[in-house]
Design an enzyme around this catalytic site. Structure first.
Site, PDB file in Angstrom:
ATOM      1  N   GLU A 104       0.835  -1.212   0.000  1.00  0.00           N
ATOM      2  CA  GLU A 104       0.000   0.000   0.000  1.00  0.00           C
ATOM      3  C   GLU A 104       0.870   1.262   0.000  1.00  0.00           C
ATOM      4  O   GLU A 104       0.571   2.228  -0.696  1.00  0.00           O
ATOM      5  CB  GLU A 104      -0.952  -0.021   1.205  1.00  0.00           C
ATOM      6  CG  GLU A 104      -1.995  -1.124   1.054  1.00  0.00           C
ATOM      7  CD  GLU A 104      -2.902  -1.245   2.260  1.00  0.00           C
ATOM      8  OE1 GLU A 104      -2.383  -1.477   3.363  1.00  0.00           O
ATOM      9  OE2 GLU A 104      -4.125  -1.107   2.103  1.00  0.00           O
ATOM     10  N   GLU A 124      -3.852  -9.527   3.581  1.00  0.00           N
ATOM     11  CA  GLU A 124      -4.624  -9.201   4.791  1.00  0.00           C
ATOM     12  C   GLU A 124      -5.769 -10.165   5.062  1.00  0.00           C
ATOM     13  O   GLU A 124      -6.062 -10.470   6.209  1.00  0.00           O
ATOM     14  CB  GLU A 124      -5.175  -7.770   4.694  1.00  0.00           C
ATOM     15  CG  GLU A 124      -4.149  -6.685   4.939  1.00  0.00           C
ATOM     16  CD  GLU A 124      -3.374  -6.276   3.714  1.00  0.00           C
ATOM     17  OE1 GLU A 124      -3.389  -7.035   2.711  1.00  0.00           O
ATOM     18  OE2 GLU A 124      -2.747  -5.207   3.731  1.00  0.00           O
TER      19      GLU A 124
END
Ligand code: CAA
Length: 697
Positions: A104, A124
Site C-alpha cells: 500500500e 490481509e
C-alpha cells in the site's frame, strides 16, 4: 527523526531507508519516520524521494503486533496520503516481500522498481482483515478490478515478473535496492517523468458484484474476510476515491472487531512459535543427510516421499522383494503427483526415484543412515522387534524414531541399548501432504535428538509440535475424547449424519463419521478391542459400530461404513443399516432418544475437545495451549480462522464453557469431569492465551 527511517540527501534525491528488523513492519516509529522524511525532503528542496528497506525486505506489512491495541497516529492511511500528495517525485525500490501495508505504501509512491526475486501481495484476508490503507482502492485502479480481486481475495504472493505484467510495478532491475532505486529515480528525472498519482487514475471496470460476493463467501468455508474485502473493491469502482476510502475504513474496522481476526492472527504467531522450544536454545541438531524407513505401506511410502522431496537419501526396508516393489510403486506415484503439480522438475523426479532411493529387505542396508523412521504394524511386539534389529544395524549416534500413533515410546525404547537416541515422529497420512509432525519426547530422549527431529521437520516443511508420551499423544488422545462425546450423542438421539452436517457447517472440512469412513473403521475397532481389558465400567461405548465391522464394512475402502458408497455419489449416502442398528441399541439400553440442535452438537463436541485439551496441557503432554491449537490446525482440519480449539475456547469465554461441562456432568459425571486446568483458569479469571504469553515471556 525516528531511528526506524534513516534520511540522507544524495544530491537532489532524498533517500529514506527503513530499518525495522526483521521485516521492516510499518510500526509507529516507521510511520512517523516516513512522514518526517517526506517533510524533510520537501524542506531541503530535493527533486525526488527514494523509499527502500534495509536488510532482507521492503516493508512486509503493518505491524501485526499493534492490532487490537488503540491505534496511534499517524495511521498508515494518512502516511500513504502524505506520500502520494507530495509535490516531489516519490519512488519505491522493492526487494524481498512487499506485502499488505508495504504494498500500500508502494502504491502511494509514484513509481515502483523491484528486483526479479521480489514478491508483492495483499495478504490481509489471511489475517481476517482487508487492506486498510487504500489497497482496495488503489490496486483496482492500477491493474483492473478482476486482477485486483484475485490478489486481494486470495492474498497470494505475486512474483515480480507477474507484478510487472499486471502493472503493479513499473520495472524490474537487479542490484542492491539502493543502487537500483537511485538509478531508476535518475532515469525518471532525466526523462522528466511526471508524478503519477494512483488515486487519480480512473476507476476500473464494474462486475456482477453480488454474484461474486456469494461465490467468494462460499469458497471461504465460513471465513468472511475475502468476501468483505470484495465489497471494498466494489466501492473503488462505484464511489469517488475519497468515499471509497471511507468505505474501506468502515469495512476494515468491522473485520478488525471480529473473532476471526483474532483467531487468524493467533494462528499466524502460533505457527511460528510452535517449534521454538526454550530448552533447545543452543542445542545443535545431529546432521541428517540419509534416512531409513521401515515399512513401505501408505504411511512409510509417504514418509519416504516427504524425505526425498526434502533432498534426503532414503533407504526403505520391506519384508520381501514383492512388498519392496509395491512400496517403490507408491513412492513413484506420490512423486508423479508432485511432478504433475509442478512442485518438482523431471530431472529432480529422476534423481529422487533413482540414486536417492534404495529399497532392501535387509536391515544391514541401514548401516550408514543418520536417522530411521519405523512405520510398521501398530503392535507393541512388532515395534519392539524392529527396534531390536535397528539397534543391531544402525551406526552409533543414529536417531531411531517410531511413527507409532498411540503406543508407549518409553517401552519401545527399552528394546534398544540406546534409549537416548529413541524418539517418536508421528506423521499424519498422507505423510507427504499433511503438515503436522508430532515430535514425541520420551523419558530418556537426548536434547540433541529432539533438536534433530525439529530440524528434520523444518527441512520437510512440516509444522512440528512437541508432545509427551501418553496414549494418543496430543492429537489422537483429544480426538478419542471428542469422538466419544459424538458417539454418546448418537446413543442419546442424534444421527451420525446430523453430527457430520453440524460440524461441517461449523467449518470442519469433513465430519467425524465421514472421516472415520475415510480412515477405515477397522482402526477404531482395533483400538476399542485393545482398550477393552482396561476400560472403566462407567465408560459408554457403543456396540453397533462393531457389528458393522464384524459384517466386513470398514468404510470407503470396502464401499460401506457409516455411509454407503455403492451408488458412486461423492461422499456416499447414509447407510440405512446403521440407523437400524443404532435404534436397536438405544432400545436395548432403554434410552428414549432426545432432540439435539446443531448448536447443541457443536457445543458438546467442542466442550469435550477443549476439556481433554486442557488435561493434555495440564499434564504437560502439550507444553502450551498453542501446541494443541497448531496440532489441530495442521493435523485435523480445524478451521484456521478459529485459531485452534483453545483459542476458540478463550473467545467463547471459559466460565460459560465450564458451566456447560458441569451441566453435562449431571447426567454423565464420569465422562464430563472438568479438567483441573480449566477450573483453575476460570477461578483465576485467566485464559489459555495467558498461558501462551507466560510461556514465551
Ligand atoms: N508484523 C509484525 N511482525 C511480523 C510481521 C508483521 N507484519 N511479519 C513478520 N513478522 C515477524 C514474525 O512474527 C517473525 O518474528 P519472530 O522471529 O519473533 O518469530 C519475524 O517477523 C520473521 O518472520 P518469518 O519467520 O515469517 O520470516 P519469513 O522470512 O519466513 O517470512 C514474511 C517473511 C513473508 C514477511 C512473513 O513473515 C509474512 O508473511 N508476514 C506477514 C505479512 C503480512 O501479512 N502483511 C500484512 C500485514 S497486515 C496489513 O498490512 C494491514 C494493512 O493493510 C494496514
Amino acid at each position: 527523526m525516528s531511528n526506524a527511517v534513516e534520511y540522507e540527501l544524495q544530491g537532489d534525491i532524498a533517500v529514506l531507508k527503513a530499518q525495522n528488523p526483521p521485516v521492516n513492519a510499518l510500526g509507529y516509529d516507521v510511520r512517523i519516520g516516513l512522514v518526517a522524511g517526506i517533510e524533510q525532503a520537501e524542506a531541503d528542496g530535493a527533486r525526488a524521494v527514494l523509499i527502500y528497506g534495509d536488510g532482507r525486505t521492503y516493508f512486509a506489512g503493518a505491524d501485526i503486533r499493534e492490532f487490537g491495541k488503540p491505534p496511534r497516529e499517524p495511521l498508515l492511511t494518512a502516511v500513504c496520503e502524505r506520500i502520494e500528495s507530495s509535490p516531489l517525485l516519490v519512488v519505491s525500490s522493492m526487494h524481498g516481500t512487499a506485502l499488505g501495508g508495504g504494498l500500500e505504501v508502494a502504491m502511494s509512491t509514484h513509481y515502483r522498481v523491484a528486483v526479479a526475486s521480489a514478491k508483492v501481495g495483499l495478504p490481509e484476508v489471511l489475517l481476517g482483515i482487508l487492506p486498510g490503507a487504500g489497497g482496495t482502492q488503489r490496486l483496482p485502479r492500477l491493474i483492473g478490478t478482476q486482477a485486483a480481486l484475485d490478489m486481494i481475495t486470495t492474498g497470494r504472493h505475486v512474483g515480480a515478473a507477474e507484478a510487472l505484467e499486471l502493472g503493479v510495478i513499473d520495472k524490474i532491475n537487479d542490484g542492491s535496492p539502493l543502487e537500483n532505486g537511485l538509478n531508476y529515480v535518475r532515469e525518471l528525472l532525466e526523462q522528466g517523468a511526471p508524478r503519477r498519482v494512483t488515486s487519480e487514475l480512473p476507476a476500473s471496470e464494474a462486475l456482477d458484484f453480488d454474484a461474486l460476493y456469494e461465490t467468494i463467501l462460499k469458497k471461504g468455508r465460513g471465513q468472511i474476510s475475502p468476501a468483505v474485502a470484495m465489497r471494498a473493491v466494489q466501492a473503488s469502482v462505484e464511489l469517488p476515491f475519497a468515499e471509497g476510502m471511507k468505505r474501506e475504513r468502515e469495512l476494515f474496522m468491522e473485520l478488525m472487531a471480529t473473532d476471526q481476526r483474532q483467531g487468524l492472527i493467533h494462528s499466524f504467531f502460533s505457527e511460528r512459535a510452535v517449534s521454538k522450544l526454550p530448552e533447545l536454545k543452543g542445542v545443535e541438531p545431529r546432521p541428517v543427510a540419509a534416512i531409513g524407513v521401515i515399512g513401505g505401506g501408505t504411511m512409510g511410502a509417504g514418509i519416504a516421499t516427504s524425505a526425498l522431496l526434502a533432498g534426503l537419501d532414503v533407504t526403505l526396508i520391506e519384508m520381501n522383494a514383492e512388498a519392496a516393489e509395491a512400496a517403490r510403486g507408491r513412492i513413484e506415484s506420490n512423486l508423479t503427483g508432485a511432478l504433475k503439480r509442478g512442485k518438482i522438475t523431471a530431472e529432480k523426479y529422476d534423481a529422487m526415484t533413482g540414486k536417492a532411493l534404495a529399497l532392501s529387505t535387509d536391515y544391514s542396508a541401514l548401516g550408514d543412515v543418520d536417522l530411521v523412521v519405523e512405520a510398521v504394524f501398530e503392535e507393541m511386539s512388532v515395534k519392539k522387534d524392529v527396534f531390536a534389529k535397528l539397534d543391531a544395524a544402525c551406526k552409533p549416534g543414529a536417531v531411531l524414531a517410531t511413527n507409532t500413533s498411540y503406543l508407549d515410546v518409553n517401552e519401545i525404547a527399552t528394546s534398544t541399548s540406546r534409549p537416548k537416541d529413541v524418539i517418536g515422529l508421528h506423521f499424519f497420512s498422507p505423510a507427504h501432504v499433511m503438515k503436522l509432525l508430532e515430535v514425541v519426547v520420551a523419558d530418556d530422549t537426548a536434547p540433541d535428538v529432539v533438536a534433530t527431529a525439529f530440524a528434520l521437520g523444518k527441512k520437510m516443511g512440516k509444522i512440528s509440535v512437541r508432545a509427551g508420551v501418553c496414549d494418543g499423544f496430543i492429537g489422537n488422545r483429544i480426538l478419542r475424547h471428542y469422538r466419544a462425546a459424538a458417539d454418546h450423542m448418537i446413543l442419546d438421539g442424534a444421527s451420525p449424519y446430523q453430527i457430520d452436517k453440524a460440524l461441517t457447517d461449523f467449518g470442519f472440512a469433513m465430519g467425524p463419521y465421514a472421516v472415520a469412513d475415510l480412515a477405515g473403521l477397522d482402526i477404531g475397532w482395533a483400538m476399542r478391542k485393545r482398550l477393552a481389558p482396561t476400560r472403566d465400567a462407567r465408560e459408554r461405548v457403543p456396540k453397533y459400530i462393531d457389528q458393522i465391522c464384524e459384517a466386513g464394512h470398514f468404510g470407503q475402502k470396502t464401499g460401506k461404513g457409516y455411509y454407503d458408497y455403492s451408488g458412486g455419489k461423492r461422499g456416499g449416502v447414509p447407510n440405512a443399516e446403521v440407523m437400524d442398528l443404532i435404534t436397536a441399541e438405544r432400545a436395548e439400553l432403554g434410552i428414549t432418544p432426545q432432540d439435539f440442535t446443531d448448536a447443541d452438537i457443536v457445543r458438546r463436541y467442542m466442550a469435550a475437545m477443549v476439556n481433554e485439551a486442557a488435561r493434555v496441557v495440564g499434564e504437560g503432554i502439550a507444553r502450551r495451549p498453542l501446541d494443541v491449537d497448531m496440532t489441530f490446525l495442521f493435523g485435523y482440519g480445524f478451521p484456521r480462522y478459529y485459531g485452534g480449539p483453545l483459542k476458540w475456547a478463550d473467545l467463547q469465554g471459559l466460565p460459560a464453557l465450564l458451566a456447560d461441562i458441569q451441566a453435562y456432568a449431571e447426567k454423565d459425571p464420569y465422562f464430563w469431569q472438568p479438567a483441573p486446568l480449566l477450573e483453575q483458569l476460570v477461578a483465576e479469571g485467566r485464559t489459555f492465551d495467558d498461558l501462551n504469553k507466560q510461556a514465551s515471556s
